[in-house]
Design a protein around this motif. Sequence first.
Motif, PDB file in Angstrom:
ATOM      1  N   GLU A 128      -4.678  -7.473   8.323  1.00  0.00           N
ATOM      2  CA  GLU A 128      -4.348  -6.254   7.583  1.00  0.00           C
ATOM      3  C   GLU A 128      -3.829  -5.171   8.515  1.00  0.00           C
ATOM      4  O   GLU A 128      -2.852  -4.480   8.199  1.00  0.00           O
ATOM      5  N   ASP A 129      -4.464  -5.018   9.673  1.00  0.00           N
ATOM      6  CA  ASP A 129      -3.996  -4.020  10.643  1.00  0.00           C
ATOM      7  C   ASP A 129      -2.594  -4.353  11.138  1.00  0.00           C
ATOM      8  O   ASP A 129      -1.757  -3.458  11.324  1.00  0.00           O
TER       9      ASP A 129
ATOM     10  N   ALA B 290      -5.459 -15.031   7.748  1.00  0.00           N
ATOM     11  CA  ALA B 290      -5.103 -14.198   6.600  1.00  0.00           C
ATOM     12  C   ALA B 290      -5.278 -14.927   5.278  1.00  0.00           C
ATOM     13  O   ALA B 290      -5.108 -14.327   4.214  1.00  0.00           O
TER      14      ALA B 290
ATOM     15  N   GLU C 255       0.094  -8.799   0.114  1.00  0.00           N
ATOM     16  CA  GLU C 255      -0.605  -9.543   1.162  1.00  0.00           C
ATOM     17  C   GLU C 255      -1.944  -8.907   1.512  1.00  0.00           C
ATOM     18  O   GLU C 255      -2.920  -9.616   1.786  1.00  0.00           O
ATOM     19  N   VAL C 256      -2.014  -7.582   1.511  1.00  0.00           N
ATOM     20  CA  VAL C 256      -3.297  -6.921   1.771  1.00  0.00           C
ATOM     21  C   VAL C 256      -4.310  -7.276   0.684  1.00  0.00           C
ATOM     22  O   VAL C 256      -5.485  -7.559   0.975  1.00  0.00           O
TER      23      VAL C 256
ATOM     24  N   ILE D 285      -5.598 -10.740   1.285  1.00  0.00           N
ATOM     25  CA  ILE D 285      -6.567 -10.743   2.380  1.00  0.00           C
ATOM     26  C   ILE D 285      -7.916 -10.228   1.897  1.00  0.00           C
ATOM     27  O   ILE D 285      -8.974 -10.714   2.320  1.00  0.00           O
ATOM     28  N   ARG D 286      -7.888  -9.267   0.974  1.00  0.00           N
ATOM     29  CA  ARG D 286      -9.128  -8.689   0.444  1.00  0.00           C
ATOM     30  C   ARG D 286      -9.780  -9.577  -0.627  1.00  0.00           C
ATOM     31  O   ARG D 286     -10.818  -9.211  -1.185  1.00  0.00           O
TER      32      ARG D 286
ATOM     33  N   ARG E  84      -3.747   0.385   1.866  1.00  0.00           N
ATOM     34  CA  ARG E  84      -5.196   0.393   2.117  1.00  0.00           C
ATOM     35  C   ARG E  84      -5.938   1.147   1.016  1.00  0.00           C
ATOM     36  O   ARG E  84      -6.964   0.683   0.507  1.00  0.00           O
TER      37      ARG E  84
ATOM     38  N   ALA F 282      -6.013  -0.929  -2.178  1.00  0.00           N
ATOM     39  CA  ALA F 282      -7.009  -1.997  -2.125  1.00  0.00           C
ATOM     40  C   ALA F 282      -8.421  -1.445  -2.221  1.00  0.00           C
ATOM     41  O   ALA F 282      -9.295  -2.022  -2.890  1.00  0.00           O
TER      42      ALA F 282
END
Length: 343
Positions: A28-29, A76, A104-105, A108-109, A191, A194
Amino acid sequence: MWESVMAFDEAATVGAVLCALDDGMAAEDLLLDVIASVQGRVGREWAANRITVAQEHAATAINDRAVAAVALHPSARQAPTRGRVTVACVDGEWHALPARLLAEVLRIRGWRVDYLGAQVTAPHLVAHLHRTGPDAVALSGSLATRLPAAHATITACQAVGTPVMVGGAAFGPGGRYARLLGADLWAPDARAAADELARSPLPRPRPGHQAIDDLPHLDDQEYTLVARSRPRLVREVFGRLEDAHPAVRAYTEAQRERTAEDLSHIVEFLAAALYTGDEDLFGGFLQWTAGVLDARGVPAGSLLPALELLQRELQDFPRATATLRAGAARLTRTPLTAAGTAE
């Protein structure tokens, strides 16, 4: 990564991304603090006339490949543990990378994500909602000219019981147009989006729910008439520019096409300001445009004759002429914004 992107070296860019992931950087970063930051710099470099349109397109394509590389990396890839979210761009919106980053974030979450990409029409999106029944729709928009389409899409999604979260520069500072158009949630970045979805589920709209009542200021029909008249207005203003400024007649074909495009953008943003009832939307666009022109050696004052001619063409439209006057005044009293500081 910036150096490899500007060298148009896709292999080196993807290699740097994979190396960072293998060394333990959080996916994510990497997506938001590196790839998104590089893409933001690409936009600023184009606005400042330090890279060409072709270079900007090439860099964006490489950044998109870098996102794909992150998405396929084992670190990921998460099994879905939450609900389902549909991510799409507003109809007419071609800037898809912000939506892709959000998709994509969310994956990942732990969300199951249907990423539909750029320029999704409301009927196609609603058909997808009927088939999949997601917990929410996330709509992305960068251009304020697509706000009327965003409004229609928000209302259509809510009408079938799906709440809508929106984000992107199109929705204004602090999400002011998100509230105006009745979105259920606005988020300033991926961010925050999410985090909001993880905090609590968005309530589903009631059956028959309408996002908002009709915007009262649209009763005067100025938005509709200006939007429908855009081709005619561009032709009329261009012709009057040629009459008033003989140098325009000597423009090359490429210069004529670019001038017509610029006039079309001015009318489009004027229409968007009329739709939202916000003169600042148009004034902000003019300031950004002036900064871009200044970086290319074109004085901001070159916009003023077109604004004056548009006022003449729209003299029977009080909101439109007031917006044009306010925009012209903003250009003359405010120092140019450095090219690329607004996106």
